[in-house]
Design a protein around this motif. Structure first.
Motif, mmCIF file in Angstrom:
data_model
loop_
_atom_site.group_PDB
_atom_site.id
_atom_site.type_symbol
_atom_site.label_atom_id
_atom_site.label_comp_id
_atom_site.label_asym_id
_atom_site.label_seq_id
_atom_site.Cartn_x
_atom_site.Cartn_y
_atom_site.Cartn_z
ATOM 1 N N SER A 99 15.208 29.624 3.467
ATOM 2 C CA SER A 99 16.461 30.199 3.934
ATOM 3 C C SER A 99 17.658 29.762 3.095
ATOM 4 O O SER A 99 18.723 30.358 3.194
ATOM 5 C CB SER A 99 16.699 29.836 5.395
ATOM 6 N N LEU A 146 19.002 35.718 4.039
ATOM 7 C CA LEU A 146 19.439 36.818 4.904
ATOM 8 C C LEU A 146 18.252 37.610 5.443
ATOM 9 O O LEU A 146 18.221 37.987 6.609
ATOM 10 C CB LEU A 146 20.390 37.739 4.140
ATOM 11 N N VAL A 147 17.277 37.859 4.595
ATOM 12 C CA VAL A 147 16.080 38.596 5.024
ATOM 13 C C VAL A 147 15.309 37.791 6.065
ATOM 14 O O VAL A 147 14.876 38.328 7.091
ATOM 15 C CB VAL A 147 15.187 38.947 3.811
ATOM 16 N N ALA A 193 15.342 36.905 13.744
ATOM 17 C CA ALA A 193 16.110 37.404 14.879
ATOM 18 C C ALA A 193 15.331 38.440 15.686
ATOM 19 O O ALA A 193 15.465 38.517 16.908
ATOM 20 C CB ALA A 193 17.429 37.998 14.399
ATOM 21 N N PHE A 194 14.511 39.251 15.022
ATOM 22 C CA PHE A 194 13.814 40.327 15.705
ATOM 23 C C PHE A 194 12.329 40.063 15.914
ATOM 24 O O PHE A 194 11.594 40.943 16.342
ATOM 25 C CB PHE A 194 14.006 41.637 14.943
ATOM 26 N N LEU A 250 16.501 35.495 8.062
ATOM 27 C CA LEU A 250 17.290 35.459 9.289
ATOM 28 C C LEU A 250 17.100 36.741 10.085
ATOM 29 O O LEU A 250 16.941 36.714 11.305
ATOM 30 C CB LEU A 250 18.769 35.242 8.966
ATOM 31 N N TRP A 251 17.076 37.871 9.409
ATOM 32 C CA TRP A 251 16.855 39.158 10.069
ATOM 33 C C TRP A 251 15.463 39.208 10.689
ATOM 34 O O TRP A 251 15.294 39.639 11.838
ATOM 35 C CB TRP A 251 17.042 40.290 9.056
ATOM 36 N N MET A 252 14.446 38.761 9.948
ATOM 37 C CA MET A 252 13.082 38.749 10.473
ATOM 38 C C MET A 252 12.965 37.802 11.667
ATOM 39 O O MET A 252 12.303 38.113 12.654
ATOM 40 C CB MET A 252 12.095 38.341 9.379
ATOM 41 N N TRP A 309 10.092 28.020 6.220
ATOM 42 C CA TRP A 309 11.112 29.059 6.297
ATOM 43 C C TRP A 309 12.507 28.468 6.158
ATOM 44 O O TRP A 309 13.405 29.109 5.632
ATOM 45 C CB TRP A 309 11.001 29.788 7.628
#
Length: 63
Positions: free
Chosen positions: A39, A46-47, A53-54, A49-51, A35
């Motif tokens: 990145s 960005l995608v 984070a949550f 990082l969003w995945m 990953w």
């Protein structure tokens, strides 16, 4: 003036080495170390990082 100089390669090498720091954190979260490499791709980063984070961490208690 075409061609890549030694400075370009040294900067790229430095960025790759700095990204090695993030591999243990990504692996602790339960994801592959690849990953970190993905990145570096602009939109994909960005995608991811969003995945990241949550995502549910293994040490995080379920609610």
């Amino acid at each position: 003036m075409g061609g890549l100089s030694i400075w370009h390669w040294s900067i790229v090498s430095l960025l790759l080495l700095l990204n090695l720091i993030y591999i243990p954190a990504v692996r602790k979260a339960g994801f592959s170390g690849w990953w970190v490499v993905l990145s570096m791709v602009p939109i994909v980063g960005l995608v991811l990082l969003w995945m990241f984070a949550f995502a549910r961490w293994p040490a995080q208690p379920e609610r």
